[in-house]
Design a protein around this motif. Structure first.
Motif, PDB file in Angstrom:
ATOM      1  N   THR A 182       1.312  -1.094   0.063  1.00 12.28           N
ATOM      2  CA  THR A 182      -0.105  -0.277  -0.012  1.00 12.28           C
ATOM      3  C   THR A 182       0.994   1.387  -0.043  1.00 12.28           C
ATOM      4  N   GLU A 206      -6.233   8.046  -1.454  1.00 10.05           N
ATOM      5  CA  GLU A 206      -5.997   7.088  -0.704  1.00 10.05           C
ATOM      6  C   GLU A 206      -6.344   6.914   1.112  1.00 10.05           C
ATOM      7  N   ALA A 261      -9.569   8.350   2.025  1.00 12.22           N
ATOM      8  CA  ALA A 261     -10.717   7.078   1.068  1.00 12.22           C
ATOM      9  C   ALA A 261      -9.776   5.776   2.603  1.00 12.22           C
ATOM     10  N   GLU A 262      -9.398   6.280   3.399  1.00 10.18           N
ATOM     11  CA  GLU A 262      -8.580   5.546   4.808  1.00 10.18           C
ATOM     12  C   GLU A 262      -9.593   6.286   6.258  1.00 10.18           C
ATOM     13  N   ASP A 287     -12.267   7.849   5.918  1.00  9.96           N
ATOM     14  CA  ASP A 287     -13.721   7.458   5.342  1.00  9.96           C
ATOM     15  C   ASP A 287     -14.073   6.062   5.865  1.00  9.96           C
ATOM     16  N   ARG A 288     -13.260   5.401   6.145  1.00 12.42           N
ATOM     17  CA  ARG A 288     -12.838   3.943   6.547  1.00 12.42           C
ATOM     18  C   ARG A 288     -13.184   3.313   8.068  1.00 12.42           C
ATOM     19  N   VAL A 289     -12.913   4.149   8.235  1.00 13.68           N
ATOM     20  CA  VAL A 289     -13.002   4.190  10.591  1.00 13.68           C
ATOM     21  C   VAL A 289     -13.652   5.332  10.282  1.00 13.68           C
ATOM     22  N   TRP A 290     -14.152   5.942  10.098  1.00  8.82           N
ATOM     23  CA  TRP A 290     -15.002   7.120  10.905  1.00  8.82           C
ATOM     24  C   TRP A 290     -16.094   6.433  11.478  1.00  8.82           C
ATOM     25  N   LEU A 348     -16.770   3.278  12.122  1.00 10.90           N
ATOM     26  CA  LEU A 348     -16.455   2.887  13.126  1.00 10.90           C
ATOM     27  C   LEU A 348     -16.355   3.928  14.943  1.00 10.90           C
TER      28      LEU A 348
END
Length: 209
Positions: free
Chosen positions: A3, A103, A106-107, A109-112, A114
């Motif tokens: 990554t 990116e 986007a990470e 956005d993914r953890v928010w 949670l």
């Protein structure tokens, strides 16, 4: 293929929830009035909240029973009154080049969801929650000055935010927000984002900055 960035290892959503469970029962009016100067009195003052002072040269840092680090922020290096309490949750997510800035967002956005849901499991549903481009984004929040709309839209700062009101006479606000580093949204700098928790003593009066 690797990554382009390394996600951070900070507080997990479960650790954030544990931290908040400890903060809910704090006598915030006493916190806002401020601690005594370093010495035995300071140790006793912190102990009533389950805190241990760790650094007090300029601002007071304390370790909580849940293992988190809180910073008690006052004006001009003074001790009182305390204007806010801050806690770093998740962050310093960075990329290897500006071309990967999307990116790192986007990470975020993914953890928010949670972390937002972990906070809501303790505090209930937020009074407000949204993204940088939400039409209803609040103009001000406690002692935290929201960036002007033009700056917020350009820098996407705060990128995500939610806030809650704690019960009690101290009119305490708790906010969780993701803040991109300057130039992350525009691509003018290598991208970095952070998430932090802030506790504020009271809302600002309408029209104040």
């Amino acid at each position: 293929m690797g990554t382009p960035f390394e996600p951070p290892v900070d507080r997990t959503p479960q650790e954030l929830a544990a931290e908040l469970r400890g903060l809910v029962g704090v006598d915030w009016e006493t916190v806002w009035n401020g601690p005594p100067l370093p010495g035995q009195g300071l140790d006793m003052w912190c102990a009533q909240f389950g805190w241990t002072p760790t650094q007090f040269e300029y601002v007071l840092n304390v370790r909580t029973d849940a293992g988190g680090l809180l910073v008690l922020n006052a004006t001009g290096g003074s001790w009182a009154p305390v204007r806010s309490v801050s806690h770093g949750v998740w962050g310093d997510v960075s990329v290897n080049g500006q071309e990967h800035n999307a990116e790192v967002l986007a990470e975020a956005d993914r953890v928010w969801p949670l972390y937002r849901d972990a906070a809501s499991s303790v505090l209930g549903e937020p009074v407000w929650e949204g993204a940088w481009n939400s039409a209803s984004f609040p103009a001000e929040l406690g002692e935290y000055a929201i960036p002007q709309e033009t700056d917020r839209m350009e820098e996407k700062d705060p990128y995500r935010m939610a806030y809650w009101e704690l019960a009690g006479t101290a009119k305490t606000l708790v906010s969780l927000r993701i803040t991109p580093g300057l130039g992350t949204a525009t691509g003018s700098s290598i991208g970095v984002v952070n998430m932090d928790l802030q506790v504020y003593p009271r809302p600002l009066e309408a029209g104040r900055r």
